[in-house]
Write an enzyme that holds these catalytic residues in place. Structure first.
Site, PDB file in Angstrom:
ATOM      1  N   SER A   1      -4.334  -1.422 -10.740  1.00  0.00           N
ATOM      2  CA  SER A   1      -5.463  -0.609 -10.808  1.00  0.00           C
ATOM      3  C   SER A   1      -6.325  -0.335 -11.945  1.00  0.00           C
ATOM      4  CB  SER A   1      -4.863   1.029 -10.377  1.00  0.00           C
ATOM      5  OG  SER A   1      -4.190   0.853  -9.169  1.00  0.00           O
TER       6      SER A   1
HETATM    7  N1  SAH Z   1       0.276   0.734  -9.731  1.00  0.00           N
HETATM    8  C1  SAH Z   1       0.415  -0.854  -9.573  1.00  0.00           C
HETATM    9  C2  SAH Z   1      -0.624  -1.029  -8.186  1.00  0.00           C
HETATM   10  C3  SAH Z   1      -0.364  -2.153  -7.563  1.00  0.00           C
HETATM   11  S1  SAH Z   1      -1.080  -2.596  -6.079  1.00  0.00           S
HETATM   12  C4  SAH Z   1      -0.842  -1.416 -10.839  1.00  0.00           C
HETATM   13  O1  SAH Z   1      -1.428  -0.819 -11.376  1.00  0.00           O
HETATM   14  O2  SAH Z   1      -0.175  -2.729 -11.201  1.00  0.00           O
HETATM   15  C5  SAH Z   1      -0.098  -1.779  -4.878  1.00  0.00           C
HETATM   16  C6  SAH Z   1       1.423  -2.200  -4.881  1.00  0.00           C
HETATM   17  O3  SAH Z   1       1.993  -1.529  -3.687  1.00  0.00           O
HETATM   18  C7  SAH Z   1       1.393  -3.732  -4.492  1.00  0.00           C
HETATM   19  O4  SAH Z   1       2.173  -4.576  -5.447  1.00  0.00           O
HETATM   20  C8  SAH Z   1       2.337  -3.922  -3.092  1.00  0.00           C
HETATM   21  O5  SAH Z   1       3.006  -4.886  -2.930  1.00  0.00           O
HETATM   22  C9  SAH Z   1       3.009  -2.291  -3.250  1.00  0.00           C
HETATM   23  N2  SAH Z   1       3.340  -1.913  -2.025  1.00  0.00           N
HETATM   24  C10 SAH Z   1       2.696  -2.011  -0.559  1.00  0.00           C
HETATM   25  N3  SAH Z   1       3.438  -1.555   0.209  1.00  0.00           N
HETATM   26  C11 SAH Z   1       4.638  -0.975  -0.260  1.00  0.00           C
HETATM   27  C12 SAH Z   1       5.801  -0.328   0.233  1.00  0.00           C
HETATM   28  N4  SAH Z   1       5.909   0.172   1.482  1.00  0.00           N
HETATM   29  N5  SAH Z   1       6.728  -0.127  -0.823  1.00  0.00           N
HETATM   30  C13 SAH Z   1       6.586  -0.599  -1.928  1.00  0.00           C
HETATM   31  N6  SAH Z   1       5.543  -1.036  -2.440  1.00  0.00           N
HETATM   32  C14 SAH Z   1       4.560  -1.225  -1.487  1.00  0.00           C
END
Ligand code: SAH
Length: 218
Positions: free
Chosen positions: A65
């Site tokens: 993000s």
């Molecule tokens: N806070 C992270 C954001 C990553 S993007 C950062 O700043 O790096 C969102 C993430 O949520 C992705 O890695 C995706 O694989 C994960 N995601 C999506 N659905 C999910 C679920 N049901 N349970 C766990 N993770 C999930």
């Protein structure tokens, strides 16, 4: 100048130009954003852009993000240092590290194993000992360690997954992007004696939360 100092300077510029002018006030959030080496959470080829004002790809179609969004969501959780926090969507692990700086213990769930493994390695190399990462469907929460004082979801959901309200402690805060596939509203729900206070914090754009109480897999 040493590489380490160049990145420290980039963090200071990030805080002064992207966070403070847009209203980030919590001193502890600002300290954490000045401290955590965001460039180590992205591919080497993207390091020079790590402190820029936008999200970056982290593989598997996912993103780290934008710095402001990380600071804004973290501030919305109102952490004081003693909390047990649940994070859904570990991704790069950067937001996880920020939470670990500000709370007692962070439980983070990621559904894509290769992404979770990389985040774990990065966080271990930085010496964090108050983070537990699990691979699985985060729309179910993490019942074993509930209740949580704060829950942060970093992927967009069509609706609020019911397990989150059940796993939130009295007085606890849930921050989650809710809405369509491409744009969502950042929502804060606070659990207060038999009732739930809902606040809209503004528009946002996240990748999809995929799982039983989220979107279905493509
Ligand atoms: N806070 C992270 C954001 C990553 S993007 C950062 O700043 O790096 C969102 C993430 O949520 C992705 O890695 C995706 O694989 C994960 N995601 C999506 N659905 C999910 C679920 N049901 N349970 C766990 N993770 C999930």
């Amino acid at each position: 100048m040493r590489e380490k100092d160049i990145y420290a300077r980039a963090r200071k510029t990030m805080v002064e130009t992207q966070l403070i002018p847009r209203g980030i006030k919590d001193r502890r959030v600002i300290s954490a954003m000045l401290k955590v080496p965001r460039h180590l959470f992205v591919d080497e080829a993207l390091r020079a852009q790590a402190y820029s004002d936008y999200p970056l790809p982290i593989g598997e179609g996912q993103t780290i993000s934008q710095p402001f969004m990380v600071a804004f969501m973290t501030e919305a959780l109102k952490l004081e240092g003693t909390e047990k926090v649940l994070e859904i969507g570990t991704g790069s692990g950067y937001q996880t590290a920020i939470l670990a700086e500000l709370a007692e213990m962070v439980y983070s769930v990621e559904r894509i194993p290769s992404i979770a493994d990389r985040a774990r390695k990065t966080l271990d190399s930085l010496g964090y000992s108050n983070i537990a990462i699990r691979i699985g469907d985060g729309t179910l929460g993490w019942e074993e360690f509930a209740p949580f004082d704060a829950i942060l979801v970093t992927a967009g959901a069509p609706d609020i997954p019911p397990p989150y309200m059940e796993q939130l402690a009295e007085g606890g805060r849930l921050v989650i992007p809710v809405g369509g596939e491409f744009v969502q509203e950042l929502v804060r729900l606070t659990k207060k004696k038999e009732r739930i206070v809902r606040e809209n914090l503004g528009g946002c754009r996240f990748v999809k939360l995929i799982g039983r109480y989220g979107w279905q897999e493509d």
